[in-house]
Design a protein around this motif. Structure first.
Motif, PDB file in Angstrom:
ATOM      1  N   TRP A   1      78.225 -61.921  13.359  1.00  0.00           N
ATOM      2  CA  TRP A   1      77.825 -60.963  12.345  1.00  0.00           C
ATOM      3  C   TRP A   1      77.522 -61.633  11.183  1.00  0.00           C
ATOM      4  CZ3 TRP A   1      80.597 -60.394   7.759  1.00  0.00           C
ATOM      5  CH2 TRP A   1      79.983 -59.589   6.704  1.00  0.00           C
ATOM      6  N   LEU A   2      78.005 -62.825  10.875  1.00  0.00           N
ATOM      7  CA  LEU A   2      77.710 -63.464   9.837  1.00  0.00           C
ATOM      8  C   LEU A   2      76.261 -64.027  10.068  1.00  0.00           C
ATOM      9  CD1 LEU A   2      80.712 -65.726   9.216  1.00  0.00           C
ATOM     10  CD2 LEU A   2      80.061 -63.858   7.641  1.00  0.00           C
ATOM     11  N   ILE A   3      75.888 -64.569  11.336  1.00  0.00           N
ATOM     12  CA  ILE A   3      74.484 -64.926  11.526  1.00  0.00           C
ATOM     13  C   ILE A   3      73.312 -63.697  11.349  1.00  0.00           C
ATOM     14  CG2 ILE A   3      72.669 -65.686  13.541  1.00  0.00           C
ATOM     15  CD1 ILE A   3      75.387 -66.970  14.669  1.00  0.00           C
ATOM     16  N   LEU A   4      73.777 -62.621  11.769  1.00  0.00           N
ATOM     17  CA  LEU A   4      72.603 -61.479  11.854  1.00  0.00           C
ATOM     18  C   LEU A   4      72.883 -60.911  10.505  1.00  0.00           C
ATOM     19  CD1 LEU A   4      73.868 -59.665  14.965  1.00  0.00           C
ATOM     20  CD2 LEU A   4      71.649 -61.039  14.635  1.00  0.00           C
TER      21      LEU A   4
ATOM     22  N   PRO B   1      83.105 -71.825  16.804  1.00  0.00           N
ATOM     23  CA  PRO B   1      82.593 -71.121  15.745  1.00  0.00           C
ATOM     24  C   PRO B   1      83.381 -71.056  14.469  1.00  0.00           C
ATOM     25  CG  PRO B   1      83.719 -69.665  17.487  1.00  0.00           C
ATOM     26  CD  PRO B   1      83.705 -71.034  17.944  1.00  0.00           C
ATOM     27  N   LEU B   2      84.566 -71.580  14.665  1.00  0.00           N
ATOM     28  CA  LEU B   2      85.343 -71.590  13.476  1.00  0.00           C
ATOM     29  C   LEU B   2      85.008 -72.744  12.574  1.00  0.00           C
ATOM     30  CD1 LEU B   2      87.579 -70.203  12.192  1.00  0.00           C
ATOM     31  CD2 LEU B   2      89.217 -71.736  13.036  1.00  0.00           C
ATOM     32  N   ALA B   3      84.548 -74.034  13.245  1.00  0.00           N
ATOM     33  CA  ALA B   3      84.110 -74.988  12.701  1.00  0.00           C
ATOM     34  C   ALA B   3      82.721 -74.827  11.793  1.00  0.00           C
ATOM     35  CB  ALA B   3      84.004 -76.108  13.513  1.00  0.00           C
ATOM     36  N   ILE B   4      81.914 -74.069  12.258  1.00  0.00           N
ATOM     37  CA  ILE B   4      80.614 -73.652  11.844  1.00  0.00           C
ATOM     38  C   ILE B   4      81.049 -72.908  10.724  1.00  0.00           C
ATOM     39  CG2 ILE B   4      78.188 -72.822  12.095  1.00  0.00           C
ATOM     40  CD1 ILE B   4      78.410 -73.578  15.061  1.00  0.00           C
TER      41      ILE B   4
ATOM     42  N   TYR C   1      78.425 -69.106   5.299  1.00  0.00           N
ATOM     43  CA  TYR C   1      79.149 -68.351   5.936  1.00  0.00           C
ATOM     44  C   TYR C   1      80.518 -68.245   5.228  1.00  0.00           C
ATOM     45  CZ  TYR C   1      75.627 -68.702   9.335  1.00  0.00           C
ATOM     46  OH  TYR C   1      74.232 -68.503  10.205  1.00  0.00           O
ATOM     47  N   ARG C   2      80.931 -69.505   4.914  1.00  0.00           N
ATOM     48  CA  ARG C   2      82.434 -69.540   4.213  1.00  0.00           C
ATOM     49  C   ARG C   2      82.579 -68.770   2.956  1.00  0.00           C
ATOM     50  NH1 ARG C   2      82.512 -74.741   3.492  1.00  0.00           N
ATOM     51  NH2 ARG C   2      82.165 -74.645   1.249  1.00  0.00           N
TER      52      ARG C   2
ATOM     53  N   LYS D   1      80.570 -66.319   2.165  1.00  0.00           N
ATOM     54  CA  LYS D   1      80.436 -64.751   2.152  1.00  0.00           C
ATOM     55  C   LYS D   1      81.659 -64.416   3.025  1.00  0.00           C
ATOM     56  CE  LYS D   1      76.692 -63.467   4.066  1.00  0.00           C
ATOM     57  NZ  LYS D   1      75.283 -63.075   5.005  1.00  0.00           N
ATOM     58  N   LEU D   2      82.481 -65.014   3.866  1.00  0.00           N
ATOM     59  CA  LEU D   2      83.542 -64.259   4.319  1.00  0.00           C
ATOM     60  C   LEU D   2      84.657 -64.312   3.586  1.00  0.00           C
ATOM     61  CD1 LEU D   2      84.951 -63.696   7.067  1.00  0.00           C
ATOM     62  CD2 LEU D   2      85.502 -65.932   7.489  1.00  0.00           C
ATOM     63  N   LEU D   3      84.766 -65.488   2.679  1.00  0.00           N
ATOM     64  CA  LEU D   3      85.941 -65.388   1.498  1.00  0.00           C
ATOM     65  C   LEU D   3      85.666 -64.337   0.435  1.00  0.00           C
ATOM     66  CD1 LEU D   3      86.354 -69.202   0.969  1.00  0.00           C
ATOM     67  CD2 LEU D   3      87.763 -67.900   2.185  1.00  0.00           C
ATOM     68  N   GLY D   4      84.381 -63.877   0.258  1.00  0.00           N
ATOM     69  CA  GLY D   4      84.090 -62.952  -0.787  1.00  0.00           C
ATOM     70  C   GLY D   4      84.456 -61.593  -0.330  1.00  0.00           C
ATOM     71  N   ILE D   5      84.355 -61.438   1.018  1.00  0.00           N
ATOM     72  CA  ILE D   5      84.639 -60.091   1.825  1.00  0.00           C
ATOM     73  C   ILE D   5      86.185 -59.866   1.617  1.00  0.00           C
ATOM     74  CG2 ILE D   5      84.590 -58.775   3.936  1.00  0.00           C
ATOM     75  CD1 ILE D   5      81.851 -59.652   4.414  1.00  0.00           C
ATOM     76  N   VAL D   6      86.686 -61.087   2.118  1.00  0.00           N
ATOM     77  CA  VAL D   6      88.326 -61.018   2.137  1.00  0.00           C
ATOM     78  C   VAL D   6      88.783 -60.631   0.705  1.00  0.00           C
ATOM     79  CG1 VAL D   6      90.467 -62.521   2.380  1.00  0.00           C
ATOM     80  CG2 VAL D   6      88.740 -62.650   3.892  1.00  0.00           C
TER      81      VAL D   6
END
Length: 340
Positions: free
Chosen positions: A27-30, A295-298, A305-306, A308-313
């Protein structure tokens, strides 16, 4: 067949987490703009799909590893193929082939990143339909070769079942003759078994060593290229530093959780080291972690990606905006070579 709570639950836990982190990674890639990674997204999505297939095989074909005396044994402990004889042995061979597939997919990763810096024309060829088919064949050959070696040289038979009968009765209270297994018996056996055991393990060692050596070789060349490239902008240099961190971690992961456990399990009996059921904690659990850690490492190491994920959290409402935001379909995908 129950061995220990960690062996029973941790691989299953990693398998379940794989089906969380890999779709998240996809999802992060797309959701990333095409200018950021271009056609490289297709390779990354392919990696994520493989990780989920790897986890599926692990969940369907749960195995255990035991080293005793001069023998290394990997055997089926549960699942739909348990107690199916030769079919179960084939399932174990395919399960082991996934280790080589993980090597192959990381080789593709490193080769891609190498040519991003050294020859972008080859990158264009790799990302054409014919190039992607070639990469798929190259990838599959790793698993086919590994599984074939297991079937041809490391199959279990009555002699090895007799050899491990008492240790398995003592450790697990099971009849080794009823297990679907692969084995290598290096000493105290007939010449035919010793010969095929050594041939099989040496071929698998060769496959593993080639892959890990290639990681180091390409990683070193990439590092030298990044260090000696003064003509690039500060922004590009920053992106290259991120790339180097990701490369370092992706080199570390297969060495620690794939290469090292295999070497210990294979050569422990040769060196007289009786790891017994400890192979399950050092090997089986570690191997099951690969589809999660990759995937977690990337995600952690790449700021886009990091963040964006933190922003959504922190702000869940951003998820709606991110999913519905459009990307520019006309962006030149060659820009991906500047990032990755």
């Amino acid at each position: 067949m129950y061995i220990h709570w960690s062996h029973h639950y941790l691989p299953k836990t990693f398998g379940i987490l794989s089906f969380f982190f890999n779709p998240l990674f996809m999802w992060l890639i797309l959701s990333e703009k095409k200018a950021a990674i271009g056609k490289y997204r297709y390779l990354l999505i392919g990696f994520a799909i493989f990780d989920m297939v790897y986890s599926s095989v692990e969940l369907v074909v749960p195995v255990a590893i035991h080293g005793t005396g001069a023998a290394f044994v990997i055997y089926l402990v549960d699942g739909p193929f348990y107690g199916t004889g030769d079919l179960g042995q084939l399932a174990v061979s395919i399960r082991c082939g996934c280790i080589a597939l993980s090597y192959g997919i990381l080789v593709i990763h490193f080769v891609y990143r190498y040519f991003v810096l050294f020859n972008t024309n080859i990158i264009d060829m790799m990302l054409r339909p014919s190039g992607l088919v070639g990469l798929l064949i190259f990838f599959l050959c790793h698993g086919i070769a590994w599984s074939s070696v297991c079937e041809l040289f490391l199959y279990g038979d009555k002699e090895v079942a007799d050899y491990i009968y008492e240790p398995f009765q003592e450790a697990y209270n099971v009849d080794s003759h009823e297990l679907s297994m692969l084995m290598a018996l290096f000493f105290d056996a007939s010449p035919e078994i010793k010969k095929r055991s050594w041939i099989g393990i040496l071929i698998l060692t060769g496959i593993s060593t080639y892959a890990v050596s290639l990681y180091f070789s390409l990683g070193w060349k990439i590092m030298r290229k990044l260090a000696d490239n003064p003509g690039v902008s500060k922004t590009t240099q920053k992106m290259h530093r991120q790339l180097f961190k990701a490369l370092a971690v992706q080199t570390f992961i297969p060495i620690v959780i794939s290469f090292s456990p295999c070497m210990m399990a294979w050569y422990g009996p040769v060196l007289g080291i009786d790891l017994g059921m400890w192979n399950n904690y050092l090997g089986v659990i570690a191997l099951s972690a690969f589809p999660v850690l990759d995937p977690l490492a990337i995600i952690i190491l790449l700021p886009n990606y990091r963040n964006k994920l933190l922003g959504i959290v922190k702000h869940p409402k951003k998820l709606i905006f991110t999913v519905t935001s459009s990307v520019n379909p006309n962006t030149d995908s060659s820009m991906a070579t500047q990032v990755y």
